[in-house]
Write an enzyme that holds these catalytic residues in place. Structure first.
Site, mmCIF file in Angstrom:
data_model
loop_
_atom_site.group_PDB
_atom_site.id
_atom_site.type_symbol
_atom_site.label_atom_id
_atom_site.label_comp_id
_atom_site.label_asym_id
_atom_site.label_seq_id
_atom_site.Cartn_x
_atom_site.Cartn_y
_atom_site.Cartn_z
ATOM 1 N N TRP A 101 -6.073 19.584 -22.777
ATOM 2 C CA TRP A 101 -5.887 20.000 -21.505
ATOM 3 C C TRP A 101 -4.621 18.717 -20.594
ATOM 4 O O TRP A 101 -3.417 19.714 -19.897
ATOM 5 C CB TRP A 101 -7.113 19.404 -20.998
ATOM 6 C CG TRP A 101 -8.154 20.361 -20.993
ATOM 7 C CD1 TRP A 101 -9.890 20.101 -21.967
ATOM 8 C CD2 TRP A 101 -8.502 21.030 -20.635
ATOM 9 N NE1 TRP A 101 -10.170 21.150 -21.802
ATOM 10 C CE2 TRP A 101 -9.783 22.393 -21.302
ATOM 11 C CE3 TRP A 101 -7.475 22.860 -20.080
ATOM 12 C CZ2 TRP A 101 -9.520 23.390 -21.109
ATOM 13 C CZ3 TRP A 101 -7.878 24.497 -20.164
ATOM 14 C CH2 TRP A 101 -9.124 24.335 -20.413
ATOM 15 N N ASP A 171 -7.707 13.465 -14.647
ATOM 16 C CA ASP A 171 -8.177 14.566 -14.169
ATOM 17 C C ASP A 171 -9.440 14.255 -15.425
ATOM 18 O O ASP A 171 -9.284 13.968 -16.016
ATOM 19 C CB ASP A 171 -7.560 15.891 -15.783
ATOM 20 C CG ASP A 171 -8.344 16.701 -15.734
ATOM 21 O OD1 ASP A 171 -10.059 17.023 -15.158
ATOM 22 O OD2 ASP A 171 -8.105 17.560 -16.522
ATOM 23 N N LYS A 195 -18.070 21.073 -15.333
ATOM 24 C CA LYS A 195 -18.277 20.882 -16.214
ATOM 25 C C LYS A 195 -20.106 19.994 -15.732
ATOM 26 O O LYS A 195 -21.339 19.690 -16.199
ATOM 27 C CB LYS A 195 -17.401 20.111 -16.483
ATOM 28 C CG LYS A 195 -15.937 20.588 -17.112
ATOM 29 C CD LYS A 195 -16.244 21.211 -18.224
ATOM 30 C CE LYS A 195 -15.568 22.217 -18.148
ATOM 31 N NZ LYS A 195 -13.572 21.429 -17.988
HETATM 32 C C1 LIG Z 1 -12.203 22.945 -18.778
HETATM 33 C C2 LIG Z 1 -11.113 21.466 -18.100
HETATM 34 C C3 LIG Z 1 -10.233 21.990 -17.710
HETATM 35 C C4 LIG Z 1 -9.786 23.685 -17.486
HETATM 36 O O1 LIG Z 1 -11.017 23.708 -15.663
HETATM 37 P P1 LIG Z 1 -10.470 24.656 -15.262
HETATM 38 O O2 LIG Z 1 -11.100 25.108 -14.144
HETATM 39 O O3 LIG Z 1 -11.134 26.035 -16.189
HETATM 40 O O4 LIG Z 1 -9.589 25.234 -15.467
HETATM 41 C C5 LIG Z 1 -9.225 20.683 -17.080
HETATM 42 N N1 LIG Z 1 -9.349 20.059 -17.866
HETATM 43 C C6 LIG Z 1 -10.679 19.433 -18.416
HETATM 44 C C7 LIG Z 1 -10.947 17.615 -18.810
HETATM 45 C C8 LIG Z 1 -11.456 20.395 -18.475
HETATM 46 O O5 LIG Z 1 -12.821 20.081 -19.525
#
Ligand SMILES: *Cc1c(COP(=O)(O)O)cnc(C)c1O
Length: 360
Positions: A101, A171, A195
């Site tokens: 990511w 993030d 998540k």
């Molecule tokens: C799942 C995830 C993403 C991607 O998320 P989307 O909402 O599908 O774009 C980005 N960063 C992390 C840390 C993730 O776990």
């Protein structure tokens, strides 16, 4: 009806109390005679919903007034572009690579300026957080970017990097609201809701107001400007209204769990149970470096692909589902987010013990 223990990395388990409450309010939200899905986002009723959601996340994280809370769309992935388009004022930013990511975010940023990798654990197959001492932060970097919890590899920053005064952009998709955090150490913290917070379709951005005052990258669409969403109170266009409503319920649930201190205690207890077993096991082993282990995502392997597959399928038959690991790590991964009850982890560990006895 029978609910399973769902160890999915995302979309993931939600608190049962929240789902029950939403079900009760489905046809008639508090006497409105309609569902939240059916009402105008400009209605007084919805205004209360989004206002309360913002108030509650502000309480949970003690977010000061000089930060905006935005409810956006496009997933965490859209942020990979929005961040450089809005925040790369001088065309330069530093990235730390700790997984796929972070790498995707870094690649996207290269379209808008110079995105420098200042540390990486790619050589270790991202099984650890790289050494953060003497981080070569660029003099002229507009920000330093990290992925705080690495969903695929099960690692987490237990201390934040020293960004030498540059705004830290993080993030936090897979560790959002899992423990207390000092928001003032961040320029921006963001994550997709699916998540640890709510349904897919909502992205929450918490950003320092002074970072969104100036001009953005030329040609940036209105929908991709933090400033425009902030000015409109996240109602520039139709927001993901039902998702925001569920997020609001999860914030209420977190407050009832003793806030982030309370949930952290529970998360630590769940993770300790699983890690202690993994550390003693002679069949299973964890794949992440001990010092960097995540409280949320726990990847592990037996070392034998066929045995891994057998484990995943026998576990599913016991109501322990979505334990298959990410294809780049292999093996298994148990995501034990806020809403996973202690009993779920206990049942998983008991099953692992039995499987170990039968297959060693
Ligand atoms: C799942 C995830 C993403 C991607 O998320 P989307 O909402 O599908 O774009 C980005 N960063 C992390 C840390 C993730 O776990």
């Amino acid at each position: 009806m029978s609910r399973v223990y769902n160890f999915s990395a995302g979309p993931a388990v939600l608190p049962e109390e929240v789902l029950r409450e939403a079900a009760e309010e489905m046809l008639d939200y508090r006497g409105c005679g309609m569902s939240v899905m059916e009402m105008s986002h400009r209605s007084a009723v919805f205004e209360d919903i989004i206002h309360d959601a913002e108030k509650d996340i502000r309480t949970l994280l003690s977010i000061p007034e000089n930060y905006e809370v935005l409810f956006l769309q496009g997933g965490a992935s859209l942020q990979f572009a929005m961040i450089p388009m809005n925040l790369m004022k001088h065309g330069k930013a530093d990235y730390i690579l700790t997984g796929q990511w972070a790498k995707k975010a870094w690649k996207e940023a290269q379209k808008y300026g110079k995105a420098e990798v200042i540390a990486s654990s790619e050589k270790e197959n991202f099984s650890c957080i790289p050494n953060l001492e003497k981080l070569p932060v660029s003099e002229d970097a507009d920000y330093v970017y990290i992925c705080e919890n690495n969903t695929i590899y099960g690692t987490k920053y237990h201390t934040l990097p020293d960004t030498k005064g540059k705004p830290l952009i993080a993030d936090v998709s897979s560790c959002f609201l899992s423990e207390p955090a000092d928001i003032t150490r961040y320029g921006m913290m963001y994550g997709g809701a699916q998540k640890n917070i709510g349904p897919a379709g909502v992205t929450i951005v918490i950003i320092r107001k002074d970072l969104i005052q100036e001009e953005v990258f030329p040609g940036t669409p209105s929908m991709m400007q933090y400033r425009i969403h902030a000015k409109a109170g996240s109602l520039y266009n139709t927001p993901p209204a039902y998702g925001i409503y569920i997020c609001g319920k999860v914030f209420q649930w977190l407050l009832s769990q003793g806030g982030l201190e309370g949930i952290q205690k529970k998360n630590r207890k769940k993770a300790a149970l699983l890690y202690e077993y993994l550390d003693d096991s002679r069949l299973f082993s964890g794949t992440a470096a001990r010092k960097d282990r995540s409280l949320m995502n726990v990847p592990f392997v037996t070392g034998d692909k066929e045995l891994d597959a057998k484990f995943v399928s026998e576990a599913a038959a016991e109501g322990l589902v979505n334990l298959k690991g990410h294809r780049t790590v292999g093996g298994m991964r148990a995501s034990i987010y806020n809403a996973m009850p202690y009993e779920g982890v206990k049942k998983l560990v008991a099953f692992m013990e039995q499987f170990e006895k039968e297959n060693r």
